[in-house]
Design a protein around this motif. Sequence first.
Motif, mmCIF file in Angstrom:
data_model
loop_
_atom_site.group_PDB
_atom_site.id
_atom_site.type_symbol
_atom_site.label_atom_id
_atom_site.label_comp_id
_atom_site.label_asym_id
_atom_site.label_seq_id
_atom_site.Cartn_x
_atom_site.Cartn_y
_atom_site.Cartn_z
ATOM 1 N N VAL A 1 -19.521 -25.790 -17.648
ATOM 2 C CA VAL A 1 -20.345 -27.063 -18.229
ATOM 3 C C VAL A 1 -22.111 -26.622 -18.268
ATOM 4 N N ARG A 2 -22.442 -25.754 -17.590
ATOM 5 C CA ARG A 2 -23.805 -24.970 -17.384
ATOM 6 C C ARG A 2 -23.802 -24.483 -18.377
ATOM 7 N N THR A 3 -22.763 -23.620 -19.461
ATOM 8 C CA THR A 3 -23.465 -22.678 -20.341
ATOM 9 C C THR A 3 -22.996 -23.287 -21.622
ATOM 10 N N ALA A 4 -22.067 -24.412 -21.361
ATOM 11 C CA ALA A 4 -22.287 -25.073 -22.467
ATOM 12 C C ALA A 4 -23.372 -25.975 -22.699
ATOM 13 N N LEU A 5 -24.630 -26.599 -21.472
ATOM 14 C CA LEU A 5 -25.190 -26.861 -21.411
ATOM 15 C C LEU A 5 -26.314 -26.803 -21.956
ATOM 16 N N ALA A 6 -26.434 -25.345 -22.101
ATOM 17 C CA ALA A 6 -27.375 -24.306 -22.291
ATOM 18 C C ALA A 6 -27.767 -24.161 -23.627
ATOM 19 N N GLU A 7 -26.130 -24.275 -23.824
ATOM 20 C CA GLU A 7 -26.481 -23.457 -25.058
ATOM 21 C C GLU A 7 -26.930 -24.919 -26.239
ATOM 22 N N ARG A 8 -26.675 -26.309 -25.348
ATOM 23 C CA ARG A 8 -27.275 -27.043 -26.339
ATOM 24 C C ARG A 8 -28.983 -27.817 -25.623
ATOM 25 N N ASP B 1 -28.453 -26.502 -14.144
ATOM 26 C CA ASP B 1 -27.539 -26.573 -12.661
ATOM 27 C C ASP B 1 -28.128 -27.938 -12.272
ATOM 28 N N ALA B 2 -29.172 -28.236 -12.494
ATOM 29 C CA ALA B 2 -29.985 -29.701 -12.356
ATOM 30 C C ALA B 2 -29.313 -30.871 -13.514
#
Length: 763
Positions: free
Chosen positions: A274-281, A287-288
């Motif tokens: 999930v964190r990786t996918a958020l970073a891609e967006r 983390d936060a």
Amino acid sequence: MTALPGETPGTDDVTAEDVTAEAAADPAPAEAPGAAEDGEAEVQEAAAAEGPAADATTADGTSADGTTADGTADASPASELSEAQAELAAQRELRERIEKRKAEKAAPIAAGTGLSGTAADLLAAVRAVESGEKAGSAFFSSPAPAPAPRRPAPAAAPQPRTPAPEAAAPAPQAASPEAVDAVRAVLVEGGAPEALARPAVGALSEQAAELLRTDPWQLLAVPGVRPEQADGFARALLGADCGPDDRRRTAALVGWLLERAALQGHTALDAGTVRTALAERAVSDPDAAVREAVEEGVALLFQEGEDLEPDATEAADGEEDEADGAGPAADADTDREPVQVLLGLDRYALAEESLADGLARLVNACEKAADWAEAAAAAPSPSAAELIRTAAAAGLVAHSGGEAARAEPAALIAAARGLGLRALGATHSEDGRRRLAAATGDPDTAVTLAGLLSGAQGPGRDEDGALALDLLVVLDAPQLDVESAAVLVEALADGTRLVLSGDPGVLGSAGAGRVFADVLAARACPQVVSRTPDPGPIGELVSGIGIGELNQVDAPGKEVVIVPVRDAGEAVHRTVQLVADSVPRAFSIPAEETQVITVGHGGAAGTRALNEALKQRLNPGPGRFGGFDPGDRVVHVPAPGRAVPGVVRSADAEGLRLDCGGVPVVVPQERVESSVRHGWALSAHQAAGMRWPAAVVVLPGDAAQGLSRPWVYTAFGRGERHLSVVHGVDQALPHAVAQVPAQERTTRLRPLLEALPTPDAAS
């Protein structure tokens, strides 16, 4: 069969002269191959029903909302299971509290403020575990909150065992014109299509306009909407007041990612994913964002792994030692395997909790001193006798085998009824119900699972609200998703015996979860493996595929025929030729009893293209009833994940009238576009649980990436007497069979079952 599937056969390799009589004819004009959808995730099919960003895949009979290749979601109409699903409503207080808090929220709050109880524990856990300060077990004494006890549903009068003569497809709950108009105004202001107004109200309730104005990223809850579209909508409404790290945006993205994963069968996702996918967006602090999503109640947090409670105590002691200047415990922690942290949606978490608890209840509440020795001795086969003996001594049994092994559950049902027990078999499809009834010799012994749960079929409920059964056998168990399974088990009274029976090699459920596979892997109950092989060349071919081998089989009666093609255009041409001419002439199987199966819905040889070509040849017409004509073969999707083949009979003011396996069905006009599609060609997910006298499996070159062993196993096993393979993928077919196993699904049911006390489970 002289051409082995997976070789590069020429036209000389085809043994069925009648089937390939026109092979020398000029092929149809070649079409540019399109990208076919992944066969393992045929639930991922995109179409526009309500507007440019809306999804219309419910007619594909795929996942909980018929996903797209991008993972877009579908807000499906109320399903036939809605009445039974109401039994789980008491367990969803958490979701209601979350939604209420979202509606009342006026502004973002500081992370971690205003929390207490479980929410505070969850926030502390995600911070400590992900930072490495503490082991996950220090915060989780149990895998998840305990589910509420089973409450009996209100008593109901016994229901008829067959569907009503005129079955009407369930209609979605009507949205008020005022709510739709209010949402339409907000959508126009934000530059979004007005066509999204009605699905937005369906997804976000009557307060959708207010929610969208205060939190524009709630638009992601509408089927088919992508994050970039929601971002544009938010910028138009909020201007400079929004950015990529807006808490409303990151929370909506977390929810969208988990919903997207559910369409691919997952009930949870690794937090790192999930964190990786958020970073891609463009989320600068994933983390936060994860911590805030847990705080907001968008997602629930779980640990995955063994019970580490003793280590948790050691970790706590280690903290005290560290404070005193000693750190041996801290050094020991460095050697411990990292704890996997999962994020999940509450609906699936509650369903898995309820299902695990219910299965354990059935295991432990069953009376195990039953003497069925005489019935076992009279069984028609050794495997059937073993199943009868096992069911007599266990409340939950897992039975696995191929198509021929379905005779064993049928023998169990007949034996139990002969002992005076209320025994019944439930199947995934109407076709499966018909075949089970033929095997038992009694139509009253077989129902569809949807019919049983809705009350349209089966014995109805007893005075306590439970299904009036002593033994229930669920066939096609791999098609059982976690939410349906939870509803089913919740409806079974203490002491009821449950047998889950199916073929582990076929494609999994269209909905989230892998119930049958998790039950087998957890060894939560006795398991009976059938020793009855599927007969004939098709059975031999499919059995080899199940163990990763694509073998050449002898087919003296032309039971298996390979038709090589060069491109997708030729694949469509050959498929039409097979269905309309060659198979009827060579095998006396009419076109209406031959089913075409292909990898995806899109592409130059997907279900859409094939259905268009087959209609032009077999039943041409103007499509005057919403694109359909009397005599058209269709697939009707009354509920997500259920594909019901039928034939169009007529249409009137009430809607489109279908004949679905002898049952008249009326589909309201407003639901025809979203829930009915031509059905000469189906995906393998749609065809699972059904069989036809002949099957034509289409493998164009652009389908190579969508092939897997379960897909091939499922598709090749749909024909009873004949299988034609329109083969254009060259070596991709043997590669898929040998090296592309089932796509793994992340679920929590297996560890939940393993953690429960089941003293009578198989070792």
